[in-house]
Design a protein around this motif. Sequence first.
Motif, PDB file in Angstrom:
ATOM      1  N   UNK A  21      17.989   4.796  -7.770  1.00  0.00           N
ATOM      2  CA  UNK A  21      18.402   6.053  -8.398  1.00  0.00           C
ATOM      3  C   UNK A  21      17.635   7.239  -7.835  1.00  0.00           C
ATOM      4  N   UNK A  22      16.695   6.987  -6.904  1.00  0.00           N
ATOM      5  CA  UNK A  22      15.836   8.062  -6.401  1.00  0.00           C
ATOM      6  C   UNK A  22      16.083   8.344  -4.923  1.00  0.00           C
ATOM      7  N   UNK A  23      15.990   9.604  -4.549  1.00  0.00           N
ATOM      8  CA  UNK A  23      16.159   9.977  -3.143  1.00  0.00           C
ATOM      9  C   UNK A  23      15.128   9.252  -2.278  1.00  0.00           C
ATOM     10  N   UNK A  24      13.875   9.176  -2.765  1.00  0.00           N
ATOM     11  CA  UNK A  24      12.813   8.505  -1.996  1.00  0.00           C
ATOM     12  C   UNK A  24      13.143   7.026  -1.808  1.00  0.00           C
ATOM     13  N   UNK A  25      13.831   6.439  -2.780  1.00  0.00           N
ATOM     14  CA  UNK A  25      14.184   5.027  -2.708  1.00  0.00           C
ATOM     15  C   UNK A  25      15.307   4.770  -1.720  1.00  0.00           C
ATOM     16  N   UNK A  26      16.283   5.673  -1.681  1.00  0.00           N
ATOM     17  CA  UNK A  26      17.387   5.537  -0.713  1.00  0.00           C
ATOM     18  C   UNK A  26      16.811   5.651   0.700  1.00  0.00           C
ATOM     19  N   UNK A  77      21.482  13.760  -5.419  1.00  0.00           N
ATOM     20  CA  UNK A  77      20.234  12.996  -5.413  1.00  0.00           C
ATOM     21  C   UNK A  77      20.313  11.767  -4.507  1.00  0.00           C
ATOM     22  N   UNK A  78      21.420  11.036  -4.567  1.00  0.00           N
ATOM     23  CA  UNK A  78      21.498   9.758  -3.844  1.00  0.00           C
ATOM     24  C   UNK A  78      22.617   9.727  -2.800  1.00  0.00           C
ATOM     25  N   UNK A  79      23.064  10.908  -2.392  1.00  0.00           N
ATOM     26  CA  UNK A  79      24.187  11.024  -1.474  1.00  0.00           C
ATOM     27  C   UNK A  79      23.988  10.396  -0.105  1.00  0.00           C
ATOM     28  N   UNK A  80      22.744  10.120   0.270  1.00  0.00           N
ATOM     29  CA  UNK A  80      22.487   9.501   1.571  1.00  0.00           C
ATOM     30  C   UNK A  80      22.838   8.004   1.580  1.00  0.00           C
ATOM     31  N   UNK A  81      23.035   7.441   0.400  1.00  0.00           N
ATOM     32  CA  UNK A  81      23.334   6.000   0.302  1.00  0.00           C
ATOM     33  C   UNK A  81      24.702   5.678   0.896  1.00  0.00           C
ATOM     34  N   UNK A  95      23.458   4.002  -4.150  1.00  0.00           N
ATOM     35  CA  UNK A  95      22.810   5.032  -4.955  1.00  0.00           C
ATOM     36  C   UNK A  95      23.447   5.110  -6.327  1.00  0.00           C
ATOM     37  N   UNK A  96      22.615   5.177  -7.348  1.00  0.00           N
ATOM     38  CA  UNK A  96      23.116   5.338  -8.704  1.00  0.00           C
ATOM     39  C   UNK A  96      22.734   6.725  -9.189  1.00  0.00           C
ATOM     40  N   UNK A 107       0.818  -1.217   0.000  1.00  0.00           N
ATOM     41  CA  UNK A 107       0.000   0.000   0.000  1.00  0.00           C
ATOM     42  C   UNK A 107       0.852   1.269   0.000  1.00  0.00           C
ATOM     43  N   UNK A 108       1.741   1.355   0.986  1.00  0.00           N
ATOM     44  CA  UNK A 108       2.487   2.615   1.169  1.00  0.00           C
ATOM     45  C   UNK A 108       3.679   2.695   0.220  1.00  0.00           C
ATOM     46  N   UNK A 109       3.718   3.760  -0.598  1.00  0.00           N
ATOM     47  CA  UNK A 109       4.840   3.884  -1.543  1.00  0.00           C
ATOM     48  C   UNK A 109       6.123   4.370  -0.865  1.00  0.00           C
ATOM     49  N   UNK A 110       7.271   4.271  -1.575  1.00  0.00           N
ATOM     50  CA  UNK A 110       8.528   4.857  -1.095  1.00  0.00           C
ATOM     51  C   UNK A 110       8.260   6.336  -0.835  1.00  0.00           C
ATOM     52  N   UNK A 111       8.797   6.963   0.175  1.00  0.00           N
ATOM     53  CA  UNK A 111       9.931   6.530   1.000  1.00  0.00           C
ATOM     54  C   UNK A 111       9.605   5.556   2.141  1.00  0.00           C
ATOM     55  N   UNK A 112       8.370   5.044   2.211  1.00  0.00           N
ATOM     56  CA  UNK A 112       8.095   4.025   3.236  1.00  0.00           C
ATOM     57  C   UNK A 112       8.926   2.769   2.883  1.00  0.00           C
TER      58      UNK A 112
END
Length: 218
Positions: free
Chosen positions: A167-172, A190-194, A184-185, A139-144
Amino acid sequence: DIQGVIFDLDGVLTDTAEYHYRAWQRLADEEGLPFDREANEALRGISRRASLMKIIGDRVYSEAQIEDMMERKNQYYVDSIDAISPTDLLPGVLDFLKEIKQAGVKTALGSASKNARPVIEKLGIAEYIDVIGDGHSVERPKPAPDLFLFGANELGVDPAACVVFEDAAAGIEAALAAGMWAVGLGPVERVGEAHVVLSSLENVHWADLRGKLQQLAK
Ligand code: G6P
Ligand code: MG
């Protein structure tokens, strides 16, 4: 040790991110809504409805109109993915999938897209993906974290032993919330939190990456 790998689809295995962008642009133009490539960056990895909400901003639409717009955008997108073939795999992806399979590591897809399954088939990589987690799975989409936890659970692997490619901030954010390793790709902005940031999967080898993550775990 890492026992499961979870891949996002759009922007990781193939560049359908570009097709999503074009479909949204066409819809926005039809509706006279301001939208461009830069605005599209904020839509990376987020669900169809959440994407539309960002595009319409403060404009008021009925639920029926919203559904009609989601439907139209999806039709444009579905038409554009019709011609997808193995040549649309991003550089390095096929070799990387082969190495992972060789290493005996399990793989899942963790994509917010309801169109993920046909795309995987058209790309010819279904044999490398053990479990498909897509826009129909939770049900709940990323960033969940739900979608990635779904994948780990289906694989029977502890979340802490999984690594997510996104590749997405919400995905990381979702991967970290799931207690998983995150690769992070794309650009650091964008993906620096990875945990690890790569520009693509080209010339990336599973043994090296696994070693790097083991190093970070110490
Ligand atoms: C992925 C893409 C997003 C897309 C979402 C939903 O996360 O990165 O751009 O909006 O899937 O896709 P769908 O095919 O269900 O509209
Ligand atoms: Mg993506």
